[in-house]
Design a protein around this motif. Structure first.
Motif, PDB file in Angstrom:
ATOM      1  N   LEU A 282      13.065   3.807  49.096  1.00  0.00           N
ATOM      2  CA  LEU A 282      14.086   4.744  48.665  1.00  0.00           C
ATOM      3  C   LEU A 282      14.402   4.550  47.192  1.00  0.00           C
ATOM      4  CD1 LEU A 282      16.496   4.080  51.668  1.00  0.00           C
ATOM      5  CD2 LEU A 282      14.833   5.926  51.489  1.00  0.00           C
ATOM      6  N   PRO A 283      13.938   5.436  46.307  1.00  0.00           N
ATOM      7  CA  PRO A 283      14.307   5.335  44.899  1.00  0.00           C
ATOM      8  C   PRO A 283      15.815   5.507  44.743  1.00  0.00           C
ATOM      9  CG  PRO A 283      12.416   6.805  45.201  1.00  0.00           C
ATOM     10  CD  PRO A 283      12.977   6.531  46.560  1.00  0.00           C
ATOM     11  N   LYS A 284      16.403   4.733  43.840  1.00  0.00           N
ATOM     12  CA  LYS A 284      17.851   4.826  43.641  1.00  0.00           C
ATOM     13  C   LYS A 284      18.270   6.169  43.064  1.00  0.00           C
ATOM     14  CE  LYS A 284      19.034  -0.065  43.258  1.00  0.00           C
ATOM     15  NZ  LYS A 284      19.638  -1.129  42.412  1.00  0.00           N
ATOM     16  N   SER A 285      17.316   6.894  42.502  1.00  0.00           N
ATOM     17  CA  SER A 285      17.620   8.220  41.956  1.00  0.00           C
ATOM     18  C   SER A 285      17.636   9.304  43.028  1.00  0.00           C
ATOM     19  CB  SER A 285      16.585   8.585  40.885  1.00  0.00           C
ATOM     20  OG  SER A 285      15.268   8.601  41.441  1.00  0.00           O
ATOM     21  N   THR A 286      17.344   8.940  44.275  1.00  0.00           N
ATOM     22  CA  THR A 286      17.329   9.922  45.364  1.00  0.00           C
ATOM     23  C   THR A 286      18.710  10.537  45.538  1.00  0.00           C
ATOM     24  OG1 THR A 286      15.662   8.603  46.521  1.00  0.00           O
ATOM     25  CG2 THR A 286      16.811  10.281  47.804  1.00  0.00           C
ATOM     26  N   PRO A 287      18.815  11.873  45.602  1.00  0.00           N
ATOM     27  CA  PRO A 287      20.118  12.500  45.835  1.00  0.00           C
ATOM     28  C   PRO A 287      20.776  11.968  47.106  1.00  0.00           C
ATOM     29  CG  PRO A 287      18.494  14.142  45.190  1.00  0.00           C
ATOM     30  CD  PRO A 287      17.746  12.867  45.418  1.00  0.00           C
ATOM     31  N   ARG A 288      22.092  11.919  47.108  1.00  0.00           N
ATOM     32  CA  ARG A 288      22.849  11.320  48.215  1.00  0.00           C
ATOM     33  C   ARG A 288      22.460  11.893  49.569  1.00  0.00           C
ATOM     34  NH1 ARG A 288      28.931   9.750  49.155  1.00  0.00           N
ATOM     35  NH2 ARG A 288      29.247  10.448  51.303  1.00  0.00           N
ATOM     36  N   ASP A 289      22.408  13.216  49.683  1.00  0.00           N
ATOM     37  CA  ASP A 289      22.106  13.825  50.985  1.00  0.00           C
ATOM     38  C   ASP A 289      20.698  13.446  51.450  1.00  0.00           C
ATOM     39  OD1 ASP A 289      24.587  14.959  51.037  1.00  0.00           O
ATOM     40  OD2 ASP A 289      23.924  16.974  50.471  1.00  0.00           O
ATOM     41  N   ASP A 290      19.747  13.437  50.522  1.00  0.00           N
ATOM     42  CA  ASP A 290      18.373  13.054  50.867  1.00  0.00           C
ATOM     43  C   ASP A 290      18.299  11.578  51.253  1.00  0.00           C
ATOM     44  OD1 ASP A 290      17.566  15.613  50.324  1.00  0.00           O
ATOM     45  OD2 ASP A 290      16.745  15.167  48.349  1.00  0.00           O
ATOM     46  N   LEU A 291      19.068  10.752  50.554  1.00  0.00           N
ATOM     47  CA  LEU A 291      19.081   9.323  50.851  1.00  0.00           C
ATOM     48  C   LEU A 291      19.612   9.065  52.258  1.00  0.00           C
ATOM     49  CD1 LEU A 291      18.697   6.407  49.770  1.00  0.00           C
ATOM     50  CD2 LEU A 291      21.073   6.509  49.000  1.00  0.00           C
TER      51      LEU A 291
END
Length: 248
Positions: free
Chosen positions: A103-112
């Motif tokens: 999980l990249p930390k730049s992943t949008p919250r909803d996608d994460l």
């Protein structure tokens, strides 16, 4: 109820992750660790831990060394990488070492949060946009890139070619390993192949989650693999009902 552990040395990021998980999974319990040593200590002290989210930049580990140590120390524990590093080679190496997601930390919250739900449901999460990039060693030419077909975006797949090749290399040793599994371990392996979490396996087989962890560790040892992902791929490539694998 799920129990997750966030291992990251930045307090503000941990706080944000804990808040996001608590909002999305209100029945869950989220633990925190600021180092790899703390993460291992907390994981060993928990009877029920469904997922560890591991940063690759902890102060007492470098790169994927922390993941390797976790795989050796706690082979039963599902570990997903949560990192600012977005190299395709690192993603593939992490999966090869047994990570259940990246999980990249730049992943949008909803996608994460959607990715976390998929991982907790037993799937392996892959960042599709990163995996479409060429590796550093085999970058294609412009012509090859323009000729390549477009790959549909997908964020969750049940397996990876990187780990599949590792499993295939074991050959007959895997068959011998399967023959050494007990009846209950074969049941646990079958559940793993369906993508079930430790908690779900414990519920389905009416056993304690600590017992599931012990069975998973024994399965990995007998099959000669170092992660549950590789064990899952083994189960998916072999017929567990085959009479060559009678339970002991």
């Amino acid at each position: 109820m799920y129990t997750l552990l966030v291992a990251d040395d930045h307090p503000m990021f941990r706080e944000a992750m804990v808040g996001a998980i608590a909002a999305a999974l209100p029945e869950s319990r989220v633990l925190e660790a600021a180092s790899l040593a703390q993460a291992i200590d907390q994981a060993e002290a928990q009877e029920e831990l469904d997922l560890l989210l591991l940063d690759l930049a902890l102060p007492d580990s470098e790169g994927l060394a922390g993941l390797r140590r976790l795989r050796e120390t706690l082979p039963w524990l599902p570990v997903a990488i949560l990192s600012a590093e977005q190299s395709r080679d690192i993603v593939l190496e992490a999966l090869g070492l047994g990570a259940v997601g990246y999980l990249p930390k730049s992943t949008p919250r909803d996608d994460l949060l959607a990715a976390l739900r998929q991982i907790l449901a037993g799937q392996v999460y892959l960042p599709a946009d990163i995996l479409r990039r060429p590796t550093a060693r085999h970058a294609p030419t412009d012509a090859a890139t323009s000729a390549a077909p477009t790959t549909p975006s997908t964020r969750s797949v049940p397996s990876t070619r990187a780990t599949a090749s590792t499993v295939a290399a074991h050959g007959d040793a895997l068959t011998d390993g399967l023959s050494q599994l007990t009846a209950k371990q074969l049941q646990v392996l079958a559940c793993l192949s369906r993508g079930e979490s430790n908690k779900a396996i414990a519920r389905d087989l009416a056993i304690a989650e600590t017992t599931v962890k012990s069975h998973v560790s024994a399965i990995l040892r007998k099959l000669g693999v170092n992660s549950r992902v590789q064990a899952i791929l083994t189960a998916q490539t072999l017929d567990l009902d085959d009479p060559r694998y009678p339970p002991r």
